[in-house]
Scaffold this motif. Structure first.
Motif, PDB file in Angstrom:
ATOM      1  N   SER A 170       0.820  -1.219   0.000  1.00 15.98           N
ATOM      2  CA  SER A 170       0.000   0.000   0.000  1.00 15.98           C
ATOM      3  C   SER A 170       0.847   1.260   0.000  1.00 15.98           C
ATOM      4  CB  SER A 170      -0.930  -0.007   1.221  1.00 15.98           C
ATOM      5  OG  SER A 170      -1.730  -1.164   1.253  1.00 15.98           O
ATOM      6  N   VAL A 176      -6.068   2.473   0.808  1.00 20.74           N
ATOM      7  CA  VAL A 176      -6.628   1.133   0.993  1.00 20.74           C
ATOM      8  C   VAL A 176      -5.815   0.313   1.988  1.00 20.74           C
ATOM      9  CG1 VAL A 176      -7.620   1.117  -1.314  1.00 20.74           C
ATOM     10  CG2 VAL A 176      -5.310   0.243  -0.964  1.00 20.74           C
ATOM     11  N   TYR A 179      -7.887  -1.293   4.833  1.00 19.56           N
ATOM     12  CA  TYR A 179      -8.701  -2.405   4.333  1.00 19.56           C
ATOM     13  C   TYR A 179      -7.845  -3.653   4.128  1.00 19.56           C
ATOM     14  CZ  TYR A 179     -10.976  -5.247   0.767  1.00 19.56           C
ATOM     15  OH  TYR A 179     -11.480  -6.285   0.041  1.00 19.56           O
ATOM     16  N   ARG A 180      -6.695  -3.497   3.500  1.00 18.77           N
ATOM     17  CA  ARG A 180      -5.822  -4.645   3.272  1.00 18.77           C
ATOM     18  C   ARG A 180      -5.297  -5.226   4.586  1.00 18.77           C
ATOM     19  NH1 ARG A 180      -2.299  -2.234  -1.792  1.00 18.77           N
ATOM     20  NH2 ARG A 180      -3.775  -2.803  -3.458  1.00 18.77           N
ATOM     21  N   ALA A 182      -6.774  -5.102   7.515  1.00 12.65           N
ATOM     22  CA  ALA A 182      -7.861  -5.814   8.195  1.00 12.65           C
ATOM     23  C   ALA A 182      -8.106  -7.173   7.557  1.00 12.65           C
ATOM     24  CB  ALA A 182      -9.133  -4.963   8.156  1.00 12.65           C
ATOM     25  N   ALA A 183      -8.091  -7.213   6.220  1.00 18.17           N
ATOM     26  CA  ALA A 183      -8.301  -8.490   5.536  1.00 18.17           C
ATOM     27  C   ALA A 183      -7.180  -9.479   5.865  1.00 18.17           C
ATOM     28  CB  ALA A 183      -8.393  -8.262   4.034  1.00 18.17           C
ATOM     29  N   PRO A 441     -12.645 -10.588  -0.013  1.00 16.81           N
ATOM     30  CA  PRO A 441     -11.758  -9.589  -0.627  1.00 16.81           C
ATOM     31  C   PRO A 441     -10.907 -10.163  -1.759  1.00 16.81           C
ATOM     32  CG  PRO A 441     -11.692  -9.429   1.761  1.00 16.81           C
ATOM     33  CD  PRO A 441     -12.438 -10.678   1.447  1.00 16.81           C
TER      34      PRO A 441
END
Length: 762
Positions: A170, A176, A179-180, A182-183, A441
């Motif tokens: 990132s 993002v 989001y990445r 957390a995934a 995702p």
């Protein structure tokens, strides 16, 4: 004047003649004058004081004379000290003798302790040092600690990788990053939840602990290890129980009831009265009981009361089905016309479908079978048999062919849309909705990259039509001129052509009516060349010769068939007991094998000067008995051209010395360099043992006894630079994605390498 004018021409001719020998010397010689030096006469070494003392020490060690071994060892140490003082070098016998004394001790721990002290010496031979280091590392406690250290490193590395990868990717798209991250954390949590109770390395450590306790049950370390072993054994039982339960559930879902019972019983062996395993076993037992009841019912004949006219018609139908000269169709039609809803109407329809199939009316017969199958088992006596016929790939190959093509197209379409998730998310042992939620995702990213997979579809499709190919061949074998012959032949011929299987194309095309002579000649030429290429890759001489002779017989009108016949004759004429080869690269890296105590090659063969003859990169080959094949660079050619093979016979003593020198060098190289391993080859070892025993004259003509082992140098194997294990425990990864146009770099800790025996614990 004429004489004066001729002088320049005469001088030019003399100069040209003088240059001819020089020009001739520039080309490579075909065969050098001395390829092998005369059989070297190596004089026996006169034993000195050190040799006699070493012999006394060996005799004392073998007879367990501790006082004699200690006295001989002290004498050797004194001799080495004197030699180092006066000549600057020792005999090297002291550390070898000390290792011999240590090896006679019965306690493995005492041997490893003495080996550790011996490794502190500075005068160890490199091969001896490597062997002693391996012996020291064979300590069960050392091995167990190493495996537990791997577990700790990977636990830390997996957590680090879970955070480093999304953050590193990132760099350009920081928005993002949360989001990445957390995934990735959700994925890491799922991996922890589904991880096995005992990792592979922990299972290895447990086995090493058990080995140590078995060897030293009364030691302090054994008492200290008992609690850890009990905890690990409990977790191992839990792991085996989880695996058995999971396998039982999967077998029950797939309808494999007996296998589910076996796995459930295995789970109960590891965890008696386990609720889940007991439940699966009860369910499987109930299903198995129902299946047995159905089987028993199917073997019973029901009593059907039929009128006299129908009984006679059914008798006639039975005779028509059993006797070859009866008209089944007319009898079945008569029975069906008598009563379309009668108790034997289904049997009449089934017999009528069989009659249409025997008449060659393929489509009509299968439509009738499908109609009977659609009635259902509860409404039709023959529905079960019709369903079996319709769904059987052996009986209904065209339907299986069409179904396989449809399934392949469906999988390919799902692969284009979903990528690696086209078969669904992997089964981690957690509820499927949660698994899809965790993988959502990644599924979304793969959906965005579907245009790239659409371009890659022709050569990266997940399904290749192999099952459809089997069904197509089965259909043409069953119905060579059936209703769908041209459709199936066209598809199968194009499939085999795409995969360069010209034998398959030829077999399909020859069954087609109206095949042109030009097309047949073309396919036969390609099939013959394919067969010759396949034979060239066959290592066994007898199988290769059989393949070549078959090509020569089946395709005598082709260029490849003629070449196969010549090659088969050459195979017989040049057959040899062995084909063990020593490459030139190996000889250059190991001059002791090429020297007087080995091959005793002429010095001009390895000086890289083509003018006096040079050994070809293929090197030297053992042909069996006492014959060597020496491959030389031919005159007027270079190293890339085929060699000129020259055969020479050597004495039995020289051959035995060469074999011993070759094996000793190979073993020593393997000890000094882990990449230079000597691969096992039983036939090579048999031949070498015969040579050492003086039995080289007894030739074994069987092709199965021939060895094709090749001794290659490290440069030949790995090139100029060999891959080494990095010192740092992590890799720097640069990764980009076309779907979201992202690129990033991040460190990733490597997973510890598995040991060679890891497969025993999986």
């Amino acid at each position: 004047m004429a004489a004066v004018g001729a002088c320049p021409a005469l001088l030019a001719c003399l100069a040209l003649l003088a240059c001819l020998p020089i020009m001739a010397c520039r080309g490579p010689a075909a065969v050098p004058l001395s390829m092998l030096e005369n059989d070297p006469r190596l004089s026996n070494r006169v034993p000195d004081a050190a040799d006699r003392t070493a012999a006394q020490l060996a005799a004392a060690a073998l007879t367990s004379d501790e006082e004699g071994t200690a006295r001989a060892l002290r004498r050797l140490e004194a001799i080495d000290s004197a030699l180092e003082l006066w000549e600057g070098q020792s005999t090297g016998l002291t550390p070898v003798s000390a290792d011999l004394i240590n090896a006679t001790r019965g306690d493995p721990r005492a041997y490893r302790t003495a080996t550790h002290r011996l490794l502190e010496r500075d005068d160890l031979d490199p091969a001896l040092r490597t062997r002693l280091e391996e012996a020291e590392r064979d300590d069960p406690l050392y091995l167990a600690d190493a495996r537990m250290r791997d577990v700790r490193v990977w636990q830390m590395g997996r957590a680090f990788n879970a955070v480093a990868e999304p953050v590193g990717r990132s760099i350009l798209t920081s928005s993002v990053a949360p989001y990445r991250l957390a995934a990735a954390l959700i994925q890491y949590a799922a991996e922890l939840y589904t991880a096995e109770a005992l990792t592979l390395q922990e299972r290895q450590a447990l086995d090493h602990w058990k080995r140590f306790v078995a060897e030293h049950p009364d030691s302090f370390e054994a008492r200290k290890l008992e609690p850890r072993m009990e905890r690990s054994q409990s977790r191992l039982n839990e792991l085996q129980r989880d695996r058995a339960v999971h396998s039982a559930e999967r077998a029950l879902r797939e309808g494999r009831v007996r296998l589910a019972l076996i796995y459930a019983d295995r789970a109960l062996d590891y965890a008696p009265e386990d609720p889940k395993a007991s439940e699966i076993r009860e369910r499987a037992a109930r299903v198995l009981d129902r299946e047995r009841e159905k089987n028993d019912t199917s073997l019973m004949a029901a009593q059907i009361a039929t009128p006299a006219g129908e009984a006679e018609a059914s008798y006639e139908l039975a005779l028509a089905l059993l006797l070859p000269d009866r008209d089944v169709e007319s009898v079945a039609s008569a029975l069906l016309l008598a009563d379309r809803q009668g108790p034997l109407a289904d049997e009449a329809r089934f017999a009528l479908a069989l009659a249409r199939a025997e008449q060659g009316d393929e489509d009509d017969s299968w439509k009738r079978f499908e109609t009977i199958a659609d009635h259902g088992v509860a409404n039709s006596n023959m529905a079960r048999y019709a369903q079996t016929l319709v769904s059987s790939p052996a009986q209904n190959p065209y339907q299986a062919f069409r179904s396989s093509l449809s399934r392949d197209r469906w999988y390919n379409a799902r692969w284009v849309m979903l990528g690696r998730w086209y078969r669904g998310v992997p089964d981690r042992g957690i509820p499927r909705p949660i698994e899809w939620l965790i993988g959502a995702p990644a599924v979304a990213r793969d959906i965005m990259s579907s245009p790239v997979r659409l371009i890659q579809l022709p050569w990266k499709a997940p399904t290749t039509g192999r099952n459809a190919r089997v069904y197509a061949r089965r259909y043409l074998s069953r119905y060579p001129h059936g209703a769908h012959e041209y459709e199936v032949r066209d598809w199968l011929e194009s499939y085999e052509a795409r995969h360069d299987n010209w034998f398959g194309v030829l077999a399909v095309a020859e069954g087609r009516e109206g095949l042109s002579d030009e097309r047949r000649v073309e396919l036969r030429a390609k099939a013959a060349q394919q067969a010759v290429d396949m034979a060239s890759h066959e290592p066994r001489r007898d199988v290769r010769n059989t393949m070549l002779r078959h090509v020569a017989r089946e395709f005598p009108d082709t260029v490849a068939g003629v070449a196969a016949g010549h090659a088969a004759r050459v195979e017989v004429e040049e057959a040899s007991e062995q084909r063990i080869r020593i490459s030139r690269g190996f000889l250059l890296e190991n001059p002791e094998v090429a020297g007087p105590r080995g091959l005793a090659l002429g010095p001009g063969l390895l000086d890289e000067d083509l003018s006096n003859g040079e050994l070809h990169p293929l090197g030297v080959a053992f042909l069996g008995e006492r014959t060597l094949e020496i491959n030389l660079v031919d005159q007027g050619s270079d190293e890339d051209d085929p060699p000129k093979a020259v055969k020479r016979r050597i004495s039995p003593e020289r051959l035995a010395r060469l074999v011993s020198q070759l094996e000793e060098t190979s073993i020593r190289n393997a000890l000094l360099d882990a990449d230079d391993v000597q691969e096992p080859d039983a036939q090579r070892d048999v031949y070498f043992e015969k040579v050492r025993l003086g039995l080289s004259a007894s030739v074994d003509p069987r092709a199965a006894s021939e060895s094709h082992y090749v001794y290659r140098g490290l440069r030949e194997r790995y090139g100029v630079v060999r891959r080494r294990e990095p010192i740092l425990p992590f890799d720097l990864v640069i990764r980009g994605s076309i779907s979201d146009l992202s690129i990033g770099a991040f460190p990733r800790i490597r997973k510890p390498r598995e040991t060679p025996d890891a497969f025993l614990y999986k």
